[in-house]
Design a protein around this motif. Structure first.
Motif, PDB file in Angstrom:
ATOM      1  N   ARG A 181      -2.967 -24.501  26.913  1.00 39.56           N
ATOM      2  CA  ARG A 181      -4.093 -23.679  26.452  1.00 39.56           C
ATOM      3  C   ARG A 181      -4.146 -23.608  24.931  1.00 39.56           C
ATOM      4  O   ARG A 181      -5.238 -23.598  24.342  1.00 39.56           O
ATOM      5  CB  ARG A 181      -3.986 -22.292  27.048  1.00 39.56           C
ATOM      6  CG  ARG A 181      -4.146 -22.261  28.573  1.00 39.56           C
ATOM      7  CD  ARG A 181      -4.030 -20.861  29.119  1.00 39.56           C
ATOM      8  NE  ARG A 181      -4.194 -20.837  30.566  1.00 39.56           N
ATOM      9  CZ  ARG A 181      -4.082 -19.745  31.321  1.00 39.56           C
ATOM     10  NH1 ARG A 181      -3.797 -18.577  30.738  1.00 39.56           N
ATOM     11  NH2 ARG A 181      -4.244 -19.823  32.624  1.00 39.56           N
ATOM     12  N   MET A 224      -5.753 -26.853  23.722  1.00 42.79           N
ATOM     13  CA  MET A 224      -7.199 -26.844  23.911  1.00 42.79           C
ATOM     14  C   MET A 224      -7.886 -25.912  22.926  1.00 42.79           C
ATOM     15  O   MET A 224      -8.978 -26.212  22.431  1.00 42.79           O
ATOM     16  CB  MET A 224      -7.531 -26.442  25.346  1.00 42.79           C
ATOM     17  CG  MET A 224      -7.028 -27.417  26.401  1.00 42.79           C
ATOM     18  SD  MET A 224      -7.657 -29.099  26.166  1.00 42.79           S
ATOM     19  CE  MET A 224      -9.406 -28.815  26.369  1.00 42.79           C
ATOM     20  N   LEU A 225      -7.256 -24.790  22.611  1.00 43.09           N
ATOM     21  CA  LEU A 225      -7.845 -23.851  21.657  1.00 43.09           C
ATOM     22  C   LEU A 225      -7.917 -24.456  20.262  1.00 43.09           C
ATOM     23  O   LEU A 225      -8.940 -24.320  19.569  1.00 43.09           O
ATOM     24  CB  LEU A 225      -7.029 -22.561  21.626  1.00 43.09           C
ATOM     25  CG  LEU A 225      -7.525 -21.466  20.663  1.00 43.09           C
ATOM     26  CD1 LEU A 225      -8.927 -21.027  21.032  1.00 43.09           C
ATOM     27  CD2 LEU A 225      -6.564 -20.293  20.661  1.00 43.09           C
ATOM     28  N   THR A 226      -6.865 -25.129  19.837  1.00 43.60           N
ATOM     29  CA  THR A 226      -6.891 -25.758  18.512  1.00 43.60           C
ATOM     30  C   THR A 226      -7.914 -26.895  18.455  1.00 43.60           C
ATOM     31  O   THR A 226      -8.512 -27.135  17.399  1.00 43.60           O
ATOM     32  CB  THR A 226      -5.503 -26.290  18.152  1.00 43.60           C
ATOM     33  OG1 THR A 226      -5.023 -27.128  19.224  1.00 43.60           O
ATOM     34  CG2 THR A 226      -4.525 -25.147  17.954  1.00 43.60           C
ATOM     35  N   ASN A 227      -8.128 -27.599  19.562  1.00 44.79           N
ATOM     36  CA  ASN A 227      -9.157 -28.637  19.573  1.00 44.79           C
ATOM     37  C   ASN A 227     -10.556 -28.039  19.428  1.00 44.79           C
ATOM     38  O   ASN A 227     -11.430 -28.637  18.794  1.00 44.79           O
ATOM     39  CB  ASN A 227      -9.077 -29.440  20.868  1.00 44.79           C
ATOM     40  CG  ASN A 227      -7.832 -30.301  20.931  1.00 44.79           C
ATOM     41  OD1 ASN A 227      -7.260 -30.651  19.910  1.00 44.79           O
ATOM     42  ND2 ASN A 227      -7.398 -30.647  22.125  1.00 44.79           N
ATOM     43  N   CYS A 228     -10.769 -26.877  20.029  1.00 40.71           N
ATOM     44  CA  CYS A 228     -12.074 -26.221  19.907  1.00 40.71           C
ATOM     45  C   CYS A 228     -12.294 -25.655  18.510  1.00 40.71           C
ATOM     46  O   CYS A 228     -13.419 -25.609  18.020  1.00 40.71           O
ATOM     47  CB  CYS A 228     -12.194 -25.100  20.948  1.00 40.71           C
ATOM     48  SG  CYS A 228     -12.199 -25.678  22.667  1.00 40.71           S
ATOM     49  N   LEU A 280     -13.876 -28.072  16.040  1.00 43.29           N
ATOM     50  CA  LEU A 280     -15.187 -28.614  16.382  1.00 43.29           C
ATOM     51  C   LEU A 280     -16.260 -28.180  15.382  1.00 43.29           C
ATOM     52  O   LEU A 280     -17.061 -28.997  14.913  1.00 43.29           O
ATOM     53  CB  LEU A 280     -15.577 -28.180  17.799  1.00 43.29           C
ATOM     54  CG  LEU A 280     -16.933 -28.674  18.310  1.00 43.29           C
ATOM     55  CD1 LEU A 280     -16.944 -30.196  18.368  1.00 43.29           C
ATOM     56  CD2 LEU A 280     -17.235 -28.085  19.687  1.00 43.29           C
TER      57      LEU A 280
END
Length: 205
Positions: free
Chosen positions: A173, A176-180, A183
């Motif tokens: 998680r 995924m948070l760092t990828n968002c 953005l």
């Protein structure tokens, strides 16, 4: 002043060089060993492809290592975190859990703090070098307040993300948070590049 390349300058003993001619002359075609052979052109293209692939691999590896290291450090900051400990000498049928001591947790906090301070210190040294050795002007009050507000919010957001939010999440998680998070800056960067750099030129004058 004569403008033709075949005319003389300062007498008949000195001829005007091609780079000092008022008009633009066509480039002379190379001959002999100076001609670029097809093998030479193909080797240059292959070298460019290899350099691009090598640069891509180095950047991708650096990003993966940096993100993995950051997530590993933030995973150690959760208070009261326990890990499964397995010792074959004790017995395979038993499972033990160990708790990370507070001293080790504080050490990981300092490691994460230094990981953020060192790049900022490099930026400060670069800015100081520009101020000492290059010309610059005093910024306006509105510019100082705008940059200070944005940088302050950016710093507070990073601190909350790294020291509060990510330690409470598992690795998947958190990844995924760092990828968002990246953005929105990526979209803004593409929009700035699509404008042809007019925003940068207006800022730097």
């Amino acid at each position: 002043m004569p403008l033709c390349p075949n005319q003389l300058h300062h007498g008949r003993d000195e001829e005007i060089p091609n780079w000092n001619i008022f008009r633009t002359e066509p480039i002379e075609e190379a001959s002999g060993s100076a001609v670029e052979h097809p093998i030479y052109k193909a080797s240059i293209k292959i070298l460019k492809v290899v350099v691009h692939l090598l640069s891509f691999g180095i950047v991708l590896t650096g990003c993966v290592v940096a993100k993995g290291t950051t997530l590993f450090m933030t995973a150690q900051l959760k208070p009261g975190k326990t890990l499964i400990y397995c010792d074959r000498n004790i017995g395979l049928g038993r499972s033990w859990r160990v708790e990370i001591p507070e001293v080790e947790r504080v050490a990981w906090v300092w490691c994460l703090f230094l990981a953020f301070v060192v790049p900022e210190l490099g930026t400060f040294i670069r800015s100081a070098r520009i101020c000492f050795f290059k010309s610059w002007r005093w910024p306006a009050l509105l510019e100082v307040l705008t940059v200070g507000l944005l940088e302050g919010l950016h710093t507070v957001g990073l601190a909350v993300l790294m020291f509060v939010a990510l330690p409470e999440l598992d690795s998947v998680r958190a990844l995924m948070l760092t990828n968002c998070v990246c953005l929105v800056p990526a979209v803004l960067g593409e929009g700035r590049a699509a404008r042809g750099g007019h925003w940068l030129r207006s800022v730097h004058g």
